[in-house]
Write an enzyme that holds these catalytic residues in place. Structure first.
Site, PDB file in Angstrom:
ATOM      1  N   GLU A 233       0.817  -1.212   0.000  1.00  0.00           N
ATOM      2  CA  GLU A 233       0.000   0.000   0.000  1.00  0.00           C
ATOM      3  C   GLU A 233       0.856   1.269   0.000  1.00  0.00           C
ATOM      4  O   GLU A 233       0.629   2.186   0.784  1.00  0.00           O
ATOM      5  CB  GLU A 233      -0.965  -0.017   1.197  1.00  0.00           C
ATOM      6  N   ASP A 308      -8.506  -9.209   4.256  1.00  0.00           N
ATOM      7  CA  ASP A 308      -8.285  -8.045   5.107  1.00  0.00           C
ATOM      8  C   ASP A 308      -9.350  -7.903   6.198  1.00  0.00           C
ATOM      9  O   ASP A 308     -10.212  -7.026   6.098  1.00  0.00           O
ATOM     10  CB  ASP A 308      -8.263  -6.776   4.238  1.00  0.00           C
ATOM     11  N   GLU A 336     -12.666  -2.403  12.260  1.00  0.00           N
ATOM     12  CA  GLU A 336     -12.700  -1.660  10.997  1.00  0.00           C
ATOM     13  C   GLU A 336     -13.852  -2.099  10.088  1.00  0.00           C
ATOM     14  O   GLU A 336     -14.564  -1.268   9.526  1.00  0.00           O
ATOM     15  CB  GLU A 336     -11.364  -1.841  10.270  1.00  0.00           C
TER      16      GLU A 336
HETATM   17  O1  GCW Z   1      -7.027  -3.120   6.718  1.00  0.00           O
HETATM   18  C1  GCW Z   1      -6.268  -2.274   5.908  1.00  0.00           C
HETATM   19  C2  GCW Z   1      -6.601  -0.918   6.418  1.00  0.00           C
HETATM   20  C3  GCW Z   1      -5.450   0.045   6.382  1.00  0.00           C
HETATM   21  C4  GCW Z   1      -4.256  -0.631   7.049  1.00  0.00           C
HETATM   22  C5  GCW Z   1      -3.886  -1.849   6.233  1.00  0.00           C
HETATM   23  C6  GCW Z   1      -2.752  -2.643   6.890  1.00  0.00           C
HETATM   24  C7  GCW Z   1      -2.585   0.352   8.454  1.00  0.00           C
HETATM   25  O2  GCW Z   1      -7.712  -0.424   5.720  1.00  0.00           O
HETATM   26  O3  GCW Z   1      -5.842   1.193   7.072  1.00  0.00           O
HETATM   27  O4  GCW Z   1      -3.154   0.230   7.189  1.00  0.00           O
HETATM   28  O5  GCW Z   1      -4.970  -2.714   6.132  1.00  0.00           O
HETATM   29  O6  GCW Z   1      -3.064  -3.557   7.631  1.00  0.00           O
HETATM   30  O7  GCW Z   1      -1.599  -2.348   6.654  1.00  0.00           O
END
Ligand code: GCW
Length: 600
Positions: A233, A308, A336
């Site tokens: 990311e 995720d 989240e």
């Molecule tokens: O779950 C996703 C989140 C991001 C997060 C990323 C990760 C810290 O939306 O906000 O970043 O994963 O785990 O690196």
């Protein structure tokens, strides 16, 4: 046992968490003088307690016999003291030596995916007392380590000024047995050190990290080490220099090795190198060639599922594939994708589901992405405290049941007659499945609204975004059916699993229905085990999810008179919102899927 205050004598804002002890100053505490002794002297309702050091005992373990607690050191005694106060007896030792929280806290005080206020570590002001209470709460459930900053790490974290602050925080946490770690930005040697590269094979880069490690350990001799999100990311990493993850991790591992430090290297990597590959396969493809190549002080940290932190995912097959690499699991306490701090969702059942597939003895440790902020009640929702509590208890003993943990938490957090406690308990135990039902049943996943991940957006598509961020990519609905074909006739993600799961998941007839649309594209008219069609089943799940929340509200009314007003009222408001949001999920998703299903 501890004594609770009469409900009206104190504001019940949730700030005392499950540690709602009243000072009784009754017990005569003998033996070792330490924090455990002070806690017992203040709060233990027994006549006497005795604290004994027994150096032959295992690290962190305690033994409670009558009112005598024995342990290897003062930290073990402290764990024992809290255990005695919640009524435990006998011997107890933790499953893992590494029971760690990950804070996604930014240096400006904000928290990524934080829903309970600003950071207790980095928000301006003096939060010493808060941090001390945090330490105490963690110690009471056996958490023994913490990462103080976001994995999307600012290079500034490693500046001298911040290291000084870390030293202060470490000093507050140390007496409670909590070791401090930091997330690091892989390009820190450039951003902070003025080097031209962060190539892990460059001698100057390695020298920079060695010097940085030395500087940190000089200030904080028991510093734990680094957590790293690299080439994920947008974060920098060894891949920027065509180096492997092992090469990147090993360079850092060598820097902290002389001091006993460790590197937790995250496998949450997707995108760039894997265009067109099914996202849930990417971690394995990315890391499998590194297996066996990491230093012995590197641990690969992977999320429980391959995508995720969805409300339900199958386990991540990376746990099957890295056979010669120490691994740890990352669970997400902050909700989240499970209603954030607005929905009552008790997560222990979800984590236990994971441990059914990935046996605890295959892991070196366990990390939980924290849900803690400066909000008065710490977690935003009073019931989200239960998730922090449950994470700690499961990190200590993953064999505890969700029910046992919830009962413990309820008993310590509220003061309820048994029948009422059991009503609230039932609500907690059903809440995760309810959330799956009203958000994305039968293996549907990632149909959230963009960016903030709150609420439904099954038609979500943005050409400017990577396809892996778009809901339509994940459900693949068309006039024939719905679901992502990951079987051998599709992306073959099932092949990444060890048997028996590989075969089980690959065949639509044997695939557990809770993962059906995760692994298969299924006709709307396909009949499930209950004899109803897929489309009928989808509707039934959404309806059921909503009716569960309606029932939670009914239960909540029933227990009203047994609760203090503030916590009851604040929870009630959230439950009302949860119902509204669940109905929105139901309506938006069913309207959308109907446009395909009822055409077929
Ligand atoms: O779950 C996703 C989140 C991001 C997060 C990323 C990760 C810290 O939306 O906000 O970043 O994963 O785990 O690196």
């Amino acid at each position: 046992m501890v004594v609770f205050s009469a409900m009206t004598t104190m504001a019940e804002d949730g700030s005392r968490l499950w540690l709602r002890y009243e000072k009784v100053q009754k017990a005569c505490v003998t033996g070792v003088e330490c924090i455990a002794a002070q806690e017992l002297r203040n709060y233990y309702d027994g006549e006497r307690a005795n604290l004994v050091i027994d150096t032959t005992m295992a690290q962190d373990a305690y033994h409670i016999e009558g009112t005598t607690i024995s342990a290897k050191d003062e930290i073990g005694l402290l764990y024992g003291a809290y255990a005695l106060m919640r009524g435990e007896e006998g011997y107890s030792a933790p499953q893992w030596q590494l029971r760690i929280l990950n804070h996604w806290d930014n240096l400006d005080g904000s928290i990524e995916r934080g829903y309970a206020g600003q950071s207790i570590f980095w928000e301006k002001g003096d939060h010493t007392e808060r941090i001390k209470e945090y330490a105490r709460a963690n110690a009471s459930i056996g958490i023994n380590a913490t990462v103080l900053n976001n994995v999307n790490a600012s290079p500034k974290m490693l500046s001298a000024a911040y290291i000084k602050q870390v030293k202060k925080i470490a000093a507050i946490l140390r007496p409670y047995g909590i070791k401090v770690f930091l997330s690091v930005n892989f390009a820190s040697p450039m951003a902070l050190g003025g080097l031209k590269t962060a190539d892990p094979l460059d001698a100057q880069v390695a020298a920079w990290w060695n010097a940085k490690a030395k500087e940190i350990y000089k200030q904080i001799p028991d510093f734990g080490g680094f957590l790293v999100k690299a080439n994920s990311e947008g974060q920098p990493g060894p891949g920027d220099y065509h180096r492997t993850h092992a090469e990147g991790a090993n360079m850092l591992a060598d820097a902290v090795k002389p001091y006993g430090g460790i590197i937790m290297w995250r496998s949450f990597v997707y995108g760039a190198n894997h265009k067109g590959e099914d996202r849930v396969k990417q971690a394995v493809s990315e890391f499998v060639n590194d297996d066996g190549k990491f230093r012995d002080n590197v641990i690969l940290q992977s999320k429980n599922g391959p995508l995720d932190f969805q409300p339900r995912e199958p386990y991540a097959p990376i746990f099957d594939n890295m056979k010669r690499t120490p691994q740890m699991a990352e669970l997400q306490i902050t909700q989240e994708y499970l209603g954030q701090s607005r929905h009552l969702v008790y997560l222990a059942p979800m984590w236990q589901e994971f441990f059914r597939f990935v046996k605890p003895n295959r892991l070196k440790g366990i990390a939980g992405v924290a849900n803690i902020g400066l909000d008065k009640n710490w977690c935003g929702h009073h019931f989200s405290q239960a998730n922090w509590y449950a994470f700690g208890r499961l990190a200590w003993n993953p064999d505890l049941t969700s029910e046992e943990i919830a009962k413990e938490w309820l008993t310590q957090t509220f003061h309820l007659p048994t029948t009422k406690r059991d009503a609230v308990l039932s609500m907690m135990l059903r809440s995760r499945e309810a959330c799956v039902d009203y958000m994305m049943p039968l293996g549907l996943h990632h149909i959230f609204k963009f960016d903030h991940h709150y609420g439904p957006e099954p038609d979500g598509f943005k050409a400017e975004y990577p396809i892996e961020w778009c809901p339509v990519y994940y459900h693949q609905a068309d006039s024939l059916g719905v679901g992502f074909n990951r079987s051998h006739t599709g992306t073959n993600a099932t092949a990444q699993y060890a048997e028996p799961y590989r075969s089980l998941y690959d065949d639509v007839k044997t695939c557990p229905e809770e993962y059906l649309l995760w692994f298969h594209h299924v006709p709307w008219t396909y009949r499930l085990k209950n004899g109803h069609t897929l489309w009928e089943n989808i509707q039934e799940h959404y309806h059921h999810g909503v009716s569960e929340v309606e029932d939670f509200l009914r239960i909540w009314q029933e227990v009203k008179t047994d609760f203090d007003e503030q916590r009851w009222q604040e929870t009630q408001e959230r439950l009302l919102h949860q119902l509204e949001n669940a109905r929105e999920w139901q309506k938006v998703c069913l309207d959308y899927f109907r446009s395909f299903a009822e055409k077929s």
